[in-house]
Every structure is written in structure tokens, then in C-alpha cells.
Scaffold this motif. Structure first.
Motif, short mmCIF file in Angstrom:
data_model
loop_
_atom_site.label_atom_id
_atom_site.label_comp_id
_atom_site.label_asym_id
_atom_site.label_seq_id
_atom_site.Cartn_x
_atom_site.Cartn_y
_atom_site.Cartn_z
N VAL A 57 -16.10 -10.80 24.28
CA VAL A 57 -16.43 -9.76 23.49
C VAL A 57 -17.31 -9.75 22.26
O VAL A 57 -18.76 -8.77 21.92
CB VAL A 57 -15.68 -8.51 23.57
CG1 VAL A 57 -15.44 -7.55 22.34
CG2 VAL A 57 -14.42 -8.12 24.28
N LEU A 58 -16.62 -10.75 21.93
CA LEU A 58 -17.63 -11.75 20.48
C LEU A 58 -19.16 -11.83 20.77
O LEU A 58 -19.52 -11.20 19.98
CB LEU A 58 -16.47 -12.34 20.04
CG LEU A 58 -16.89 -12.99 18.29
CD1 LEU A 58 -17.14 -11.84 16.95
CD2 LEU A 58 -16.43 -14.57 17.94
N GLN A 59 -19.25 -12.10 20.75
CA GLN A 59 -20.92 -12.39 21.50
C GLN A 59 -21.71 -10.95 21.79
O GLN A 59 -22.86 -11.92 21.58
CB GLN A 59 -20.45 -13.61 23.34
CG GLN A 59 -20.79 -14.88 23.28
CD GLN A 59 -20.25 -14.98 24.56
OE1 GLN A 59 -20.42 -14.46 25.76
NE2 GLN A 59 -19.66 -16.23 24.72
N GLN A 60 -20.76 -9.93 22.01
CA GLN A 60 -21.71 -8.48 22.52
C GLN A 60 -21.48 -8.79 21.09
O GLN A 60 -22.49 -7.50 21.46
CB GLN A 60 -21.04 -7.65 23.13
CG GLN A 60 -21.33 -8.05 24.94
CD GLN A 60 -20.25 -7.50 25.92
OE1 GLN A 60 -20.77 -6.43 25.22
NE2 GLN A 60 -19.60 -8.04 26.22
N MET A 61 -21.14 -8.98 19.97
CA MET A 61 -21.61 -8.13 18.50
C MET A 61 -22.85 -9.27 18.07
O MET A 61 -22.39 -10.15 18.71
CB MET A 61 -20.09 -8.28 17.85
CG MET A 61 -18.72 -7.80 18.56
SD MET A 61 -17.83 -8.01 17.92
CE MET A 61 -16.24 -6.30 18.82
N GLN A 62 -22.68 -8.39 16.98
CA GLN A 62 -24.17 -9.07 16.14
C GLN A 62 -23.62 -9.05 14.13
O GLN A 62 -23.18 -8.55 14.39
CB GLN A 62 -25.43 -8.33 16.20
CG GLN A 62 -25.76 -7.80 17.25
CD GLN A 62 -27.43 -7.78 17.61
OE1 GLN A 62 -28.06 -7.43 16.98
NE2 GLN A 62 -27.88 -7.56 19.11
N ALA A 63 -24.36 -10.19 14.08
CA ALA A 63 -23.83 -10.02 12.28
C ALA A 63 -24.43 -8.91 11.61
O ALA A 63 -25.38 -8.43 11.84
CB ALA A 63 -24.56 -11.26 11.85
#
Length: 235
Positions: A57-63
Motif C-alpha cells: 500500500v505504501l508503495q502506491q502512495m506518492q510524496a
């Protein structure tokens, strides 16, 4: 060995057993673990953490993302928020968990359940101040590096103090801050009671909004239900 039953259900069973039998929770956690073919709860929890989708899930979030993390009570949304902080730490990123619901001791205990030792974790900050609101969050994250992860528990009570700005104003300020700073802000959110569970995980239209909020300010959402996790990005 896979943990086929969602861990929030196993914990709920253990708490019920502890209450009914009048025994310590750790004993019933171990009992539930043995019923799931693990010698101890710690082994089950470790295997669960390995299987959990927090890293994915975190990998799918962007800065710079403003993320909504929504589910009905008891579905594991707050635990996933804690695990997202843990996943950020594992990736050598700073993380902050801010809660208007739990005490410092409760947050520390819950972090331990997902394998994070608050006292030893480098780069983790826990904030359980009653003053948590958009301005407080922004001030707390003022020096956070780009890509840091902050989880706020939870959206619908950020304006419970009526002296604070309306919720819509606070969310707009948080969205602008996230975009400017590059911090990933995750706001845990309640889902309406009339959500049709048989349809699968909830969606944007199921978010409980006692006070108006422009949900278009969120870049993406993570919805949970009955062990299923769905990440939805805004078009």
C-alpha cells in the motif's frame, strides 16, 4: 503458514475470551494463536505482519499525497495506519502517528502488536495531544523530510473543538501542506453505518461526513472490509 483469518477477528475473539473467562489477555491471545496452529501469539503476529499489505500500500502512495484510510469499526483501519508507519520506518523514512482517540500508552501497546517498539524506533514520533488539528499537524511536521509518512487518527473529530476551523478548512490546509512539503498524510476515516457490506470494501460515497469536506482534495484512498484492502486513486 498463512494466517487465513483477519487478525482483527482473532484479537476480538481473544478479548472476548479474556473477558468471559476472567484471565489475562496475553493468555487468550496465545490460546487463539494455538488454535490457528501457531505456538505463541508473537509468532502469529510476525507471520501476519509479513503477509500484511502495508508495504504494498505504501508503495502506491506518492510524496505529497493526502490519503483517506476508511473502514467500518473493527475492520483494522487504525492497525493498518500503524503498520504504514512501521513500513515507512523499514524503508528508512520518518513517520508520525497522531491520535485524538488513544493515549500514549495505548498507542505504544498497539505499535507493539504490529512489531514496532516505540521506545527503540528511530524516526518515529507519537503525538496524542488534545490539541491535534490541521495547524498542530502542520507545525509538528514542519521539519519532516519529503516522503515522510504521517497518520492521523481520525478525520471526523479534527474539528470536535468548535473553536477550531471547520473540518473542510482544515482538510484543505492539510492538502496544501502535503503538496508543498512532500509529506504523505494519511487520515483515518469512519464509514457510514448504512454501508452495504455485501458489496465489498467501501468507496468514496460511503465516507461518513457529519460536516462537509471536499473529498476531491484527497489524492487516493485505502478502503478495508473483511480482510480485503482496496487502494483507489483519484482520476
Amino acid at each position: 503458514m498463512n494466517v487465513t483469518i483477519p487478525i482483527f477477528r482473532l484479537k476480538r475473539d481473544a478479548r472476548r475470551l479474556a473477558r468471559d473467562k476472567g484471565v489475562p489477555l496475553h493468555a487468550t491471545l496465545d490460546l487463539v494463536a494455538r488454535q490457528a496452529s501457531f505456538a505463541h501469539w508473537s509468532l502469529l503476529a510476525a507471520e501476519h505482519a509479513r503477509q500484511r499489505p502495508s508495504a504494498r500500500v505504501l508503495q502506491q502512495m506518492q510524496a505529497g499525497d493526502l490519503v483517506l484510510l476508511g473502514a467500518r469499526p473493527g475492520q483494522g483501519k487504525t492497525m493498518l495506519g500503524l503498520e504504514l508507519c512501521g513500513a515507512a520506518l523499514s524503508a528508512d523514512r520518518r513517520s508520525v502517528f497522531l491520535s485524538l482517540e488513544w493515549t500514549q500508552a495505548e498507542v505504544t501497546h498497539r505499535f507493539a502488536e504490529v512489531g514496532v517498539d516505540v521506545a527503540q524506533a528511530q524516526g518515529l514520533r507519537v503525538d496524542t495531544s488534545d490539541a491535534i488539528c490541521a495547524d498542530h499537524i502542520i507545525a509538528a511536521l514542519g521539519d519532516a523530510p519529503r516522503g515522510s509518512v504521517a497518520v492521523v487518527d481520525y478525520l471526523q473529530i479534527l474539528d470536535q473543538d468548535r473553536r477550531l476551523p471547520p473540518l473542510a478548512t482544515q482538510v484543505a490546509a492539510l492538502a496544501a501542506f502535503a503538496q508543498h512539503s512532500g509529506v504523505i498524510l494519511v487520515l483515518i476515516a469512519q464509514i457510514d453505518r448504512d454501508f452495504a457490506a455485501e458489496a465489498g470494501p467501501p468507496d468514496w460515497g460511503d465516507v461518513r461526513l457529519p460536516n462537509p469536506v471536499d473529498l476531491d482534495l484527497f489524492n487516493r484512498a485505502v478502503f478495508l472490509h473483511d480482510g480485503a484492502v482496496r487502494v483507489v486513486a483519484r482520476a
